[in-house]
Structure formats: structure tokens, C-alpha cells
Design a protein around this motif. Structure first.
Motif, PDB file in Angstrom:
ATOM      1  N   ARG A 176      31.813  42.114  50.135  1.00  0.00           N
ATOM      2  CA  ARG A 176      31.644  40.886  49.356  1.00  0.00           C
ATOM      3  C   ARG A 176      31.392  41.222  47.882  1.00  0.00           C
ATOM      4  N   ALA A 177      30.536  42.225  47.581  1.00  0.00           N
ATOM      5  CA  ALA A 177      30.280  42.622  46.189  1.00  0.00           C
ATOM      6  C   ALA A 177      31.562  43.113  45.520  1.00  0.00           C
ATOM      7  N   LEU A 178      32.347  43.923  46.273  1.00  0.00           N
ATOM      8  CA  LEU A 178      33.621  44.396  45.720  1.00  0.00           C
ATOM      9  C   LEU A 178      34.565  43.236  45.456  1.00  0.00           C
ATOM     10  N   ASP A 179      34.551  42.235  46.370  1.00  0.00           N
ATOM     11  CA  ASP A 179      35.423  41.064  46.153  1.00  0.00           C
ATOM     12  C   ASP A 179      35.019  40.301  44.904  1.00  0.00           C
ATOM     13  N   LEU A 180      33.703  40.117  44.650  1.00  0.00           N
ATOM     14  CA  LEU A 180      33.246  39.418  43.438  1.00  0.00           C
ATOM     15  C   LEU A 180      33.656  40.176  42.181  1.00  0.00           C
ATOM     16  N   ARG A 181      33.490  41.529  42.259  1.00  0.00           N
ATOM     17  CA  ARG A 181      33.892  42.337  41.106  1.00  0.00           C
ATOM     18  C   ARG A 181      35.396  42.233  40.863  1.00  0.00           C
ATOM     19  N   ARG A 182      36.160  42.252  41.962  1.00  0.00           N
ATOM     20  CA  ARG A 182      37.622  42.150  41.812  1.00  0.00           C
ATOM     21  C   ARG A 182      38.030  40.784  41.260  1.00  0.00           C
ATOM     22  N   MET A 183      37.289  39.714  41.677  1.00  0.00           N
ATOM     23  CA  MET A 183      37.603  38.377  41.167  1.00  0.00           C
ATOM     24  C   MET A 183      37.347  38.303  39.653  1.00  0.00           C
ATOM     25  N   ASP A 184      36.271  38.928  39.203  1.00  0.00           N
ATOM     26  CA  ASP A 184      36.011  38.939  37.747  1.00  0.00           C
ATOM     27  C   ASP A 184      37.120  39.652  37.001  1.00  0.00           C
ATOM     28  N   ILE A 185      37.532  40.806  37.568  1.00  0.00           N
ATOM     29  CA  ILE A 185      38.620  41.562  36.914  1.00  0.00           C
ATOM     30  C   ILE A 185      39.895  40.743  36.894  1.00  0.00           C
ATOM     31  N   LEU A 186      40.178  40.032  38.004  1.00  0.00           N
ATOM     32  CA  LEU A 186      41.393  39.216  38.053  1.00  0.00           C
ATOM     33  C   LEU A 186      41.348  38.067  37.046  1.00  0.00           C
ATOM     34  N   ASP A 187      40.146  37.463  36.853  1.00  0.00           N
ATOM     35  CA  ASP A 187      40.027  36.386  35.847  1.00  0.00           C
ATOM     36  C   ASP A 187      40.296  36.917  34.439  1.00  0.00           C
ATOM     37  N   GLN A 225      42.112  39.555  33.697  1.00  0.00           N
ATOM     38  CA  GLN A 225      43.548  39.837  33.592  1.00  0.00           C
ATOM     39  C   GLN A 225      44.349  38.555  33.425  1.00  0.00           C
ATOM     40  N   LYS A 226      43.916  37.466  34.127  1.00  0.00           N
ATOM     41  CA  LYS A 226      44.631  36.193  34.013  1.00  0.00           C
ATOM     42  C   LYS A 226      44.549  35.631  32.597  1.00  0.00           C
ATOM     43  N   GLN A 227      43.375  35.710  31.946  1.00  0.00           N
ATOM     44  CA  GLN A 227      43.235  35.212  30.582  1.00  0.00           C
ATOM     45  C   GLN A 227      44.107  36.021  29.624  1.00  0.00           C
ATOM     46  N   GLN A 228      44.117  37.354  29.794  1.00  0.00           N
ATOM     47  CA  GLN A 228      44.972  38.182  28.949  1.00  0.00           C
ATOM     48  C   GLN A 228      46.446  37.838  29.150  1.00  0.00           C
ATOM     49  N   LYS A 229      46.825  37.609  30.414  1.00  0.00           N
ATOM     50  CA  LYS A 229      48.226  37.274  30.687  1.00  0.00           C
ATOM     51  C   LYS A 229      48.594  35.923  30.075  1.00  0.00           C
ATOM     52  N   GLN A 230      47.691  34.940  30.144  1.00  0.00           N
ATOM     53  CA  GLN A 230      47.971  33.627  29.532  1.00  0.00           C
ATOM     54  C   GLN A 230      48.147  33.741  28.030  1.00  0.00           C
TER      55      GLN A 230
END
Length: 492
Positions: free
Chosen positions: A237-248, A250-255
Motif C-alpha cells: 500500500r505504501a509503495l502504491d501511494l508513492r507510485r500514485m504521487d510519481i504518476l501525478d 508525471q501527468k502534470q509534466q505531460k500536460q
């Protein structure tokens, strides 16, 4: 026996199968089927009758009818008479007669020995009395010796008797000790078996305790695995939260990159639209020039077309006349073809009608054939059922006869054993009576061998020591002539 009813063998003429709307072909089919079935049943019945006649003939040869008459006269079943005449019962009678002969010989020898001893005593006494007149002293000495001899013999007999009684007591004591020993062995075996059962019970308890400990250990391991799984889930679960932050992120940079690319794309579109407008104006100017040249060409073509129309009118008139001739010829051919088609259709309809009629006749024939097959199956099933019922009744009758025979043989066998035991008892009783009579004469010193011999003859004339003991049976009545002849043959 074959499951055939009498009405199934009766002949039926072909008119009996005719019905109102039934074709002659189907009537003939029904007649042939039932006639063939009747002949088959008739042949089977004949074979069964021949078999029954052969069995009856064989039974007559084996005097089965005489056996039935004897059973009726004696008031018993055929099984009882067969048991009476069986080899097993003959063997039992032979055994009885043999044992009876052995007992009779033993008793005869024993009684003759006792009689011989008494006769010796009697002759010795007579000889002593005849010599008494000559020599009184010798007579007294001889009588004293004879008396001593008799006393010794009596003492010897008593000693033998006492030894026999002591031997019997010893045998009883040995048998009793053997019995007690067997009882002790049985008790020891029971104790050993109980000990084994207790050990097996203790072993089962140990196994149950080991299984319970294994279950506890397994439950502990399962709890540890569950805790490890929960800790692993928390880490995931902690790894998933960290991965979600990284994905957010990356999403802002991509936008942001996509917005920059969109602005560049809009600039390119505006430049392309301007270039397209310039190209469109150039194409419109070229199109107007081409239209002007095309109008001049159309005018020249209209003039040439007017000349061609005049020539075409002439050719069309000629073509119309030619088409009219062709149309008339085509109409004539079409009429002929239509007539041919109508004739062909009529022929096809006629053939179709014949085919439908053949089909109906075939379906009627097939339906009738299927009905006859089902009827044949029903007849065979019913016949097999009646045959099985007949076989069951026959087997039940045979079993009943065999039961009667076995019961009669067992009763007669028990009776013969009772006779053997009775004969042995009577033999021992007769010997004891003779011994008692001899002992009585010895005590009284009055010897009478003739009276003892008459008593021996009367004892030997008892029914238990001769063949008359087989003359009557409470379990199985004797047959008048057959049984007596059989007993005489066994005695021989």
C-alpha cells in the motif's frame, strides 16, 4: 414351457386380415407375417413336446411312475422316497449295520468269554464233586484250591474292575485338568488381548496428541504467514501511494508538454490554411481558362452532332423495320417455347403425382411393417415372460422336492445315529447284566451255565443287535416291498 398359447397356433385365412381401407399388398404382408410366426411357434412347440415326451419316457424307464405310486401309498413325498433310496442314506445304513455288527461281535465275544469262564468253573466244580467219593482229603484240598483259585480270579476280576474304574477316574481327572488348562490359556489370551487393546488405545491417544500438537503448530505457522502477509500488504500500500504521487507528477509534466505541442500545432495549421488559400485561387484561375476552352469545343461538337443526327434518323428507321421483323420472329419462338414449357410442366406434374402415390404406398407399407415388428416384439416379450414363469415354477418345484429330500435324509440320518447310540448303550448294559449274574453265582457258588446261555441268547435277540432295527422309521415310513428288499440287499 415355451410360453405359447393355444390360440396362437390356430390357422387364420387371408380373409381374416382384410380391412376396409387396407390394400391387398398389406393384407398379404399381414397374412405372411402371422403365418410365418405361427409356423415358428408350432415348430418350437413340437420341439418342446418332443423334449417333454423324451423326459417322460426317461422317467418311465427310471420307474418314476412307480415312485409316485409308492409315495402315494406310503403317504410321503417323492423327495422323501428318493432320500430313502439315495446313496448317502444307503451309506449311512451300511455304516450302521457295520457298527452294529462290530458291537454285536464285541458283545458276543465278551459274553462268550464270561460264559466260558463260568463253564470252566462249573466243570471244575463237577469234577471236584465226582472225585470226592474216592479221596475226601484230595477233594477238600482240590475244593480248597478251586476256592482259592476262584477267590484269586474274583480278586483279579475285582482288581481289574477297580483298575478300570481308577483308569476312568484318571482319564476324567486328566480331561478336567486339560479343561482347566484350556480355560487358563483362554484367560491368558484374553489378558494378552486386553493388554494389546490397552496398548493400542494408548497408541491412539499418543497419535491423537501428536495430531493435536501438529494442528496447533500448523495454526501458529498459519498465523505467522497471515501476519507476514499483512505486513507485505501494508508495504505494498505504501509503495502504491508513492507510485500514485510519481504518476501525478508525471501527468502534470505531460500536460504541460502537450499544451506546448498544441500551441505549435495551431501555428502550423494557420500557416497551412494560408498556403491552401493561395493554392485555391491559383486553381480557380486555371479552371476558368479550361471552361472557356471547353465551351468553344462544345460548340464545335454540337454542329457535328446535328449532322450525325440526320444520318442517325435514317439509320434508326432502317433499324426499326429490322427490329419489327426480329420481334415477330421472337414472338413466334416464345409461343412455341411456352407451349413446350406447358407440356413439360404437365409431364412433371404427372410424374410428381405418381411419385406421391408411390411415396404414400411406401409409407403405408413401412407403417404396417413397423407395426408388425412391434407386434412381433410384443409377442416375443410375452412369450419370454410366460417361459420364464414356467421355468420359475419348474425350478421352485425342483427346489421343493430337493428340500423334502434333504429334510427326510437328515431326519433318517439322525434316527440312524440315535439307533447306533442306543445299540452301544444296550451292549454295555447287557455286558454289565451278565457280569452281575456271574458275580452273583460266584458269591452263591451255584454255577448254572445253561441259564446264563439262555440269558445271553435272549439278550442277543434284541432288535438293537440285528437288522430289525431298520424296519420302522418315525421320520420316514417304510415302503412295503422296496424297503425290505433294500435292507436285505444292504445286509448282504
Amino acid at each position: 414351457m415355451e410360453g405359447v398359447l393355444p390360440q396362437e397356433l390356430a390357422y387364420k385365412p387371408i380373409e381374416a386380415f382384410a380391412e376396409k381401407n387396407l390394400s391387398p399388398r398389406l393384407v398379404k404382408l399381414r397374412y405372411d407375417f402371422f403365418e410365418a410366426k405361427r409356423r415358428d411357434l408350432l415348430a418350437a412347440s413340437k420341439r418342446a413336446r418332443d423334449t417333454i415326451m423324451a423326459d417322460e419316457k426317461r422317467e418311465r424307464e427310471n420307474s418314476s411312475q412307480q415312485l409316485e405310486l409308492r409315495a402315494k401309498d406310503a403317504g410321503v413325498t417323492k423327495g422323501a422316497i428318493l432320500a430313502l433310496n439315495s446313496d448317502g442314506l444307503k451309506l449311512e445304513r451300511k455304516k450302521l449295520l457295520k457298527a452294529q455288527e462290530i458291537e454285536r461281535k464285541w458283545l458276543q465275544n465278551a459274553l462268550n468269554a464270561e460264559l466260558k469262564q463260568l463253564q470252566d468253573l462249573e466243570s471244575a466244580k463237577a469234577h471236584a464233586q465226582s472225585e470226592g467219593d474216592k479221596e475226601a482229603e484230595r477233594q477238600r484240598e482240590a475244593s480248597q484250591r478251586i476256592k482259592e483259585l476262584n477267590d484269586r480270579r474274583a480278586a483279579e476280576e475285582e482288581r481289574k474292575q477297580m483298575e478300570a474304574e481308577a483308569r476312568q477316574k484318571l482319564e476324567k481327572q486328566i480331561a478336567k485338568e486339560e479343561f482347566h488348562k484350556q480355560q487358563e490359556d483362554i484367560k491368558k489370551k484374553a489378558e494378552i488381548e486386553a493388554q494389546k487393546q490397552r496398548e493400542a488405545y494408548q497408541r491412539q491417544l499418543r497419535d491423537a496428541e501428536a495430531k493435536r500438537q501438529a494442528e496447533i503448530e500448523k495454526e501458529r505457522k498459519r498465523e505467522e504467514e497471515h501476519q507476514k502477509m499483512e505486513s507485505r500488504k501494508n508495504e505494498m500500500r505504501a509503495l502504491d501511494l508513492r507510485r500514485m504521487d510519481i504518476l501525478d507528477q508525471q501527468k502534470q509534466q505531460k500536460q504541460a508538454a502537450l499544451a506546448e505541442l498544441q500551441a505549435k500545432r495551431d501555428d502550423r495549421i494557420i500557416a497551412s490554411i494560408q498556403a491552401n488559400m493561395d493554392l485555391e485561387n491559383k486553381r480557380r484561375e486555371d479552371f476558368e481558362q479550361r471552361q472557356q476552352i471547353e465551351a468553344e469545343r462544345e460548340e464545335r461538337l454540337m454542329q457535328a452532332k446535328a449532322l450525325q443526327q440526320e444520318e442517325g434518323a435514317k439509320r434508326s428507321f432502317q433499324l426499326m423495320m429490322r427490329r419489327k421483323v426480329i420481334q415477330e420472329e421472337a414472338a413466334r419462338r416464345a409461343e412455341e417455347r411456352r407451349n413446350d414449357i406447358v407440356e413439360h410442366q404437365e409431364a412433371i406434374e404427372y410424374r410428381l403425382l405418381e411419385h406421391e402415390q408411390k411415396k404414400e404406398r411406401y409409407l403405408d407399407f413401412k407403417k404396417e411393417l413397423d407395426g408388425l415388428r412391434s407386434r412381433n416384439k410384443e409377442i416375443n416379450v410375452e412369450r419370454q415372460r410366460r417361459r420364464e414363469e414356467s421355468m420359475r415354477e419348474l425350478v421352485a418345484e425342483q427346489v421343493r422336492k430337493k428340500d423334502d429330500k434333504i429334510e427326510a435324509m437328515n431326519n433318517e440320518r439322525r434316527r440312524l445315529w440315535e439307533l447306533r447310540r442306543h445299540a452301544q448303550t444296550e451292549a454295555y448294559r447287557a455286558r454289565e447284566q451278565v457280569k452281575g449274574e456271574i458275580m452273583k453265582q460266584r458269591i452263591q457258588s451255584k454255577f448254572n451255565s445253561k441259564a446264563l446261555q439262555k440269558k445271553l441268547e435272549s439278550l442277543m435277540q434284541q432288535d438293537c443287535f440285528n437288522e430289525k432295527i431298520l424296519g420302522s422309521s418315525s421320520s420316514m415310513p417304510a415302503l412295503r416291498g422296496a424297503h425290505s428288499s433294500q435292507v436285505s440287499m444292504e445286509a448282504q
